[in-house]
Design a protein around this motif. Structure first.
Motif, PDB file in Angstrom:
ATOM      1  N   GLY A   3      42.435  21.416  55.056  1.00  0.00           N
ATOM      2  CA  GLY A   3      43.753  22.040  54.975  1.00  0.00           C
ATOM      3  C   GLY A   3      43.877  23.218  55.917  1.00  0.00           C
ATOM      4  N   LEU A  57      40.530  20.028  46.628  1.00  0.00           N
ATOM      5  CA  LEU A  57      41.443  18.916  46.413  1.00  0.00           C
ATOM      6  C   LEU A  57      40.594  17.663  46.551  1.00  0.00           C
ATOM      7  CD1 LEU A  57      44.405  18.042  46.052  1.00  0.00           C
ATOM      8  CD2 LEU A  57      44.590  18.019  48.528  1.00  0.00           C
ATOM      9  N   SER A  70      41.649  23.448  50.021  1.00  0.00           N
ATOM     10  CA  SER A  70      43.077  23.691  50.119  1.00  0.00           C
ATOM     11  C   SER A  70      43.372  25.092  49.608  1.00  0.00           C
ATOM     12  CB  SER A  70      43.852  22.647  49.317  1.00  0.00           C
ATOM     13  OG  SER A  70      43.486  22.708  47.954  1.00  0.00           O
ATOM     14  N   VAL A  72      46.185  27.178  47.181  1.00  0.00           N
ATOM     15  CA  VAL A  72      47.248  27.037  46.198  1.00  0.00           C
ATOM     16  C   VAL A  72      47.877  28.403  45.972  1.00  0.00           C
ATOM     17  CG1 VAL A  72      47.761  26.442  43.795  1.00  0.00           C
ATOM     18  CG2 VAL A  72      46.096  25.097  45.090  1.00  0.00           C
ATOM     19  N   TRP A 100      51.531  25.911  43.721  1.00  0.00           N
ATOM     20  CA  TRP A 100      52.096  25.111  44.806  1.00  0.00           C
ATOM     21  C   TRP A 100      51.024  24.930  45.866  1.00  0.00           C
ATOM     22  CZ3 TRP A 100      56.872  23.377  43.784  1.00  0.00           C
ATOM     23  CH2 TRP A 100      57.664  24.091  42.894  1.00  0.00           C
ATOM     24  N   LEU A 101      50.801  23.711  46.322  1.00  0.00           N
ATOM     25  CA  LEU A 101      49.850  23.471  47.397  1.00  0.00           C
ATOM     26  C   LEU A 101      50.368  24.189  48.637  1.00  0.00           C
ATOM     27  CD1 LEU A 101      47.213  21.953  48.058  1.00  0.00           C
ATOM     28  CD2 LEU A 101      48.641  20.130  48.980  1.00  0.00           C
ATOM     29  N   SER A 102      49.536  25.016  49.233  1.00  0.00           N
ATOM     30  CA  SER A 102      49.950  25.813  50.379  1.00  0.00           C
ATOM     31  C   SER A 102      49.144  25.466  51.616  1.00  0.00           C
ATOM     32  CB  SER A 102      49.813  27.308  50.053  1.00  0.00           C
ATOM     33  OG  SER A 102      50.654  27.641  48.976  1.00  0.00           O
ATOM     34  N   SER A 103      48.622  24.251  51.657  1.00  0.00           N
ATOM     35  CA  SER A 103      47.879  23.753  52.807  1.00  0.00           C
ATOM     36  C   SER A 103      48.617  22.549  53.372  1.00  0.00           C
ATOM     37  CB  SER A 103      46.464  23.315  52.415  1.00  0.00           C
ATOM     38  OG  SER A 103      45.722  24.404  51.943  1.00  0.00           O
ATOM     39  N   THR A 112      52.752  18.182  53.111  1.00  0.00           N
ATOM     40  CA  THR A 112      52.025  18.457  51.870  1.00  0.00           C
ATOM     41  C   THR A 112      52.293  19.859  51.344  1.00  0.00           C
ATOM     42  OG1 THR A 112      50.070  19.170  53.090  1.00  0.00           O
ATOM     43  CG2 THR A 112      50.175  16.846  52.455  1.00  0.00           C
ATOM     44  N   THR A 117      51.125  21.680  41.762  1.00  0.00           N
ATOM     45  CA  THR A 117      49.721  21.481  41.391  1.00  0.00           C
ATOM     46  C   THR A 117      49.417  22.104  40.044  1.00  0.00           C
ATOM     47  OG1 THR A 117      48.943  23.536  42.389  1.00  0.00           O
ATOM     48  CG2 THR A 117      48.968  21.596  43.799  1.00  0.00           C
ATOM     49  N   ALA A 130      42.241  21.556  42.433  1.00  0.00           N
ATOM     50  CA  ALA A 130      43.694  21.395  42.485  1.00  0.00           C
ATOM     51  C   ALA A 130      44.038  19.948  42.152  1.00  0.00           C
ATOM     52  CB  ALA A 130      44.220  21.758  43.869  1.00  0.00           C
ATOM     53  N   LEU A 132      47.167  17.446  41.921  1.00  0.00           N
ATOM     54  CA  LEU A 132      48.561  17.307  42.312  1.00  0.00           C
ATOM     55  C   LEU A 132      49.375  16.671  41.194  1.00  0.00           C
ATOM     56  CD1 LEU A 132      48.064  16.032  45.956  1.00  0.00           C
ATOM     57  CD2 LEU A 132      48.620  18.361  45.209  1.00  0.00           C
TER      58      LEU A 132
END
Length: 164
Positions: A3, A57, A70, A72, A100-103, A112, A117, A130, A132
């Motif tokens: 990520g 992840l 990743s 988050v 929230w996924l930040s990658s 993505t 998450t 993480a 999803l």
């Protein structure tokens, strides 16, 4: 690391501090300064009002397992709670944190970024996992049912040789 991290502060490093040319100090492995450094590495608060935590992840691959690192984004309250329990063995008893996924993982359409998450705490010394939200996004589907080795190779090639 698969990520990509969110944008960093104006001087290049998280939190806006420029750490280039600054020699790294060695800390004894059980000292308070060493524990603070590990906490700073795993829990990052950038110059923005967002709160980030590194997580694994996990995407199942035939005959193996691959972890994608990743980032988050958590709410301020969840970040404070995760920080409070970071060195506590009781953290594994915490319910999952929403985030929230930040990658951004290349080759996935749509992006993505900002997938919902659940962040699951792990024993001290192990990065959180993480999970999803089960949607029809290709990354969420591959987390649930698995990913092919050919797909992993395509993502790795995109990372190593991005199209300019």
């Amino acid at each position: 690391m698969l990520g990509r991290f969110p944008e960093r502060g104006p001087l290049g490093a998280a939190g806006g501090r420029d750490r280039r040319r600054r020699p790294r100090r060695r800390h004894p492995p059980h000292s308070a300064s060493h524990r603070r450094r590990l906490l700073t590495i795993a829990l990052r608060r950038g110059s923005s009002p967002d709160f980030f935590i590194r997580a694994r992840l996990i995407l199942p691959i035939v005959d193996s397992e691959n972890d994608f690192e990743s980032v988050v984004s958590l709410s301020k309250a969840n970040f404070a709670r995760a920080t409070e329990l970071w060195t506590s063995p009781e953290r594994v008893q915490e319910p999952p944190y929403f985030g929230w996924l930040s990658s951004e993982v290349p080759t996935y359409e749509p992006t993505t970024l900002n997938l919902k998450t659940k962040l699951h705490s792990q024993p001290v010394g192990v990065r959180p996992i993480a999970e999803l939200e089960p949607t029809d996004h290709p990354l969420a589907v591959e987390q649930r049912i698995g990913i092919t080795l050919a797909r992993v190779q395509a993502i790795a090639e995109q990372l190593l040789h991005p199209q300019e």
